[in-house]
Design an enzyme around this catalytic site. Structure first.
Site, PDB file in Angstrom:
ATOM      1  CG  PHE A 230      12.587  52.430  61.602  1.00  0.00           C
ATOM      2  CD1 PHE A 230      12.604  52.971  60.324  1.00  0.00           C
ATOM      3  CD2 PHE A 230      12.340  51.074  61.743  1.00  0.00           C
ATOM      4  CE1 PHE A 230      12.399  52.167  59.215  1.00  0.00           C
ATOM      5  CE2 PHE A 230      12.136  50.265  60.642  1.00  0.00           C
ATOM      6  CZ  PHE A 230      12.165  50.812  59.367  1.00  0.00           C
TER       7      PHE A 230
ATOM      8  N   PRO B 113       7.711  49.737  80.147  1.00  0.00           N
ATOM      9  CG  PRO B 113       7.239  48.379  81.999  1.00  0.00           C
ATOM     10  CD  PRO B 113       8.368  48.830  81.115  1.00  0.00           C
TER      11      PRO B 113
ATOM     12  N   GLY C 238       6.860  48.615  70.458  1.00  0.00           N
ATOM     13  CA  GLY C 238       6.390  47.231  70.566  1.00  0.00           C
ATOM     14  C   GLY C 238       5.063  47.093  69.840  1.00  0.00           C
TER      15      GLY C 238
ATOM     16  CG  HIS D 194     -13.884  64.718  58.499  1.00  0.00           C
ATOM     17  ND1 HIS D 194     -13.945  64.125  59.736  1.00  0.00           N
ATOM     18  CD2 HIS D 194     -13.589  66.024  58.740  1.00  0.00           C
ATOM     19  CE1 HIS D 194     -13.676  65.030  60.665  1.00  0.00           C
ATOM     20  NE2 HIS D 194     -13.478  66.186  60.096  1.00  0.00           N
TER      21      HIS D 194
ATOM     22  CD  GLU E 288       9.651  53.031  74.122  1.00  0.00           C
ATOM     23  OE1 GLU E 288      10.624  52.604  74.776  1.00  0.00           O
ATOM     24  OE2 GLU E 288       9.571  52.994  72.886  1.00  0.00           O
TER      25      GLU E 288
ATOM     26  N   GLY F  73     -15.165  62.846  51.549  1.00  0.00           N
ATOM     27  CA  GLY F  73     -14.033  63.153  50.665  1.00  0.00           C
ATOM     28  C   GLY F  73     -13.065  64.155  51.282  1.00  0.00           C
TER      29      GLY F  73
END
Lengths: 267, 382
Positions: free
Chosen positions: B159, B243, B367, B341, B245, B343
């Site tokens: 990731f 913090p 986090g 919005h 981030e 559909g």
């Protein structure tokens, strides 16, 4: 070479059309929540000036006649790496006409010193009158050329190319001179770099009142050579009709029959 | 409410950012979404424009001005331009990776990396998560064994944002497997190092033009000169940087909410049902009034956190509160706006649908909401 560029701040032309409103009483556009931006042709003029400076050295000064809000446009000019800027503060609420602006700019330029070249945008994106440059040249007694899209500076000679309906013309002039700049692919305004944006707030930006440049409010009012009698937003009347027919040929025939009377009526 | 956070110079910077995004990102965004990655030349242009690592020292091409508000302006304009996923490479590089280099790099490392990080020739990423561990970083298994003047790195990460494009990856590794937190160190692993391989560009539900990858390390010989900070202080340094981030993610969240709100407000004014714009229905008014109020509350909270970060007083607990609250708000805003919005909101050609998918990760990465609440809970002595 000392170059001066006159710039104008206008309502953002990219504001949503639905937000654009005019005041029928004052005959002016209402700002509402719209941004104020530098007129695009003025930015083309700034870019042209900066490119000349980068090739020949010298100094570029930006000048504007406006309200305190206009400082933003001048700061942007400084961020584009113009050397210094001056703002003549407008008095009163209404927008001055081209003749008044030319008078103010001429007085300001006289105060600021001598310049080899004065550049302006060919017209502004709000009223589009396109008269200020010619009137300013007249005030200053300078030769001028309109619709200039590029300028080469060599040994004190300025070679200007101007756009015409049929192509281009090239003129050579020794300064001082005035040119009204139009856009081309080579004078797309640069995007100010971060460091230059920060530096723009440390560069000199002088503000002058009309009195500072030897004018009074009366000198620049009531000089209209034209009068706005009405200001309104055109109403759009859109009519949509689907052309019926079993085949393309039939549809084309029906369409032609509908168009022909309109063409005939307008020819 | 008028925001009091910014000064005129930030407004001028904002206009320059808007112009840059309008020229270099917006016209290509659709194409990049389709191909699953940006064109890296855009990142280089951002560097040339001065949008990367603004606070870097002037000798390295930066401005030397340590003011997180510039980072926030770029972040906010990326959201306002509707190019969240194409712009994330810049905010990750600026807000999350660069601070490690800024604070931990020694003089030699600064000379080597800073110019490239600033001019965009070096894109950065940070690799913490592993296939078997997420929030429990101390349990990581990626190892770095001492081998004289180098470490031999083995393991894998997953990731990793900027994982495909990054030239420099800050990798959290265990230099002492007998320890938990105190056994962690940070190594900078460079593109081209033998044994460093990238997996496929992971297929996500959102952030489609943002490259996210698995990274594999097989006996990668990393010179000790690439150790960032002190050996054994990796976890401490990660915790110190979190913090900022989390605040960056929160800034994204509120700006994204503002964009979605404006998109939806425009839509409900234009879309008719039962003979009137749907915005005229009381339900639409109540929903939008609620969202507007909550977004303004979130904005004030986050603006204060930006000030606190600049002052050096943003605590881990404060950042955790901001992160969980505004990212959860972001989920509500996107969901309610998509609902308004109808559909069309479910169709990918409508930007709100992509925004809804893009936003889903926000309560997870950096986090999770649950971890944020654990941090706050601990700070309460519980």
């Amino acid at each position: 070479m000392k170059i001066l560029v006159c710039i104008k701040q206008i309502l953002d032309p990219d504001m949503p059309a639905r937000d654009f409103k005019v005041n029928a009483e004052t005959k002016e556009a209402e700002r509402g929540g719209a941004n104020l931006v530098t007129n695009i042709f003025c930015e083309n003029a700034l870019e042209t000036a900066l490119q000349i400076k980068e090739k020949t050295s010298g100094k570029v000064t930006a000048l504007s006649y406006g309200t305190d809000d206009t400082e933003d446009s001048l700061r942007k000019a400084l961020a584009m790496t113009v050397d210094e800027a001056a703002l003549i503060l407008r008095e009163g609420d209404s927008n001055p006409d081209a003749e008044a602006v030319a008078k103010v700019l001429a007085a300001a330029i006289t105060k600021l010193g001598e310049f080899d070249l004065i550049l302006m945008g060919r017209e502004s994106g709000d009223w589009g009158v396109g008269q200020t440059g010619g009137l300013l040249a007249e005030e200053l007694g300078l030769p001028s050329l309109a619709f200039v899209d590029s300028i080469e500076a060599n040994d004190g000679t300025l070679t200007m190319r101007r756009q015409t309906d049929s192509g281009t013309e090239t003129a050579t002039v020794t300064g001082p001179a005035l040119a009204l700049i139009t856009n081309n692919e080579f004078n797309v305004p640069r995007i100010p770099k971060t460091r230059d944006v920060m530096m723009s707030y440390r560069k000199p930006l002088e503000k002058f009142s009309l009195a500072d440049i030897g004018l009074s409010a009366e000198d620049v009012s009531g000089s209209s050579f034209y009068e706005v009698t009405d200001l309104s937003i055109p109403t759009k009347d859109v009519q949509c009709e689907f052309v019926e027919g079993d085949s393309i040929d039939e549809k084309i025939g029906v369409l032609a029959s509908k168009i022909q009377p309109v063409v005939a009526a307008n020819s | 409410m008028d925001r009091q956070l910014y000064e005129p110079v930030h407004g001028a910077f904002r206009e320059a950012v808007r112009q840059f995004l309008g020229k270099e990102v917006v016209p290509h965004h659709e194409q990049w979404l389709e191909r699953g990655n940006i064109d890296k030349r855009m990142f280089r242009k951002a560097g040339e424009q001065g949008l990367l690592c603004v606070s870097a020292a002037e000798q390295f091409g930066g401005t030397g001005v340590a003011d997180f508000r510039y980072n926030c302006v770029l972040n906010e304009e990326i959201q306002a331009a509707g190019v969240t996923s194409s712009g994330l490479c810049m905010t990750l590089h600026n807000d999350i990776c660069f601070p490690y280099f800024q604070r931990l790099a020694n003089d030699e490392q600064r000379e080597r990396w800073m110019p490239g990080l600033v001019d965009g020739s070096l894109m950065s990423a940070i690799a913490m998560t592993e296939p078997s561990i997420g929030s429990d970083l101390a349990s990581m298994s990626s190892s770095a064994k001492d081998d004289g003047d180098a470490y031999i790195v083995n393991g894998s990460k997953t990731f990793i944002t900027n994982g495909i494009n990054a030239d420099l990856v800050i990798v959290a590794v265990k230099t002492d497997p007998t320890q938990r937190h105190k056994g962690m160190s940070l190594l900078v692993i460079e593109e081209g190092m033998e044994g460093f391989e990238r997996g496929r560009n992971l297929d996500k539900i959102g952030l489609k033009s943002q490259d996210t990858a698995e990274l594999f390390f097989s006996n990668v010989r990393v010179p000790k000169s690439n150790l960032l900070g002190q050996e054994g202080e990796g976890f401490l340094n990660l915790v110190k940087h979190l913090p900022q981030e989390r605040l960056s993610i929160a800034v994204t969240a509120v700006a994204h909410c503002r964009w979605a709100f404006e998109e939806t407000l425009r839509y409900v004014k234009e879309r008719d049902a039962f003979g009137q714009p749907i915005g005229k229905f009381q339900n639409s008014q109540f929903v939008l009034a609620t969202l507007k109020t909550e977004i303004e509350i979130g904005q004030v909270f986050i603006d204060r956190q930006i000030e606190a970060l600049n002052e050096g007083s943003l605590t881990a607990e404060d950042a955790a509160m901001g992160k969980w609250w505004v990212t959860e708000l972001q989920q509500r805003v996107m969901d309610r706006c998509l609902q308004l919005h109808g559909g069309y909101g479910y169709m990918t050609e409508y930007p709100i649908s992509r925004a809804w998918a893009d936003s889903r990760i926000q309560t997870i990465y950096g986090g999770t909401t649950e971890v944020m609440k654990m941090i706050i809970g601990k700070s309460l002595g519980l």
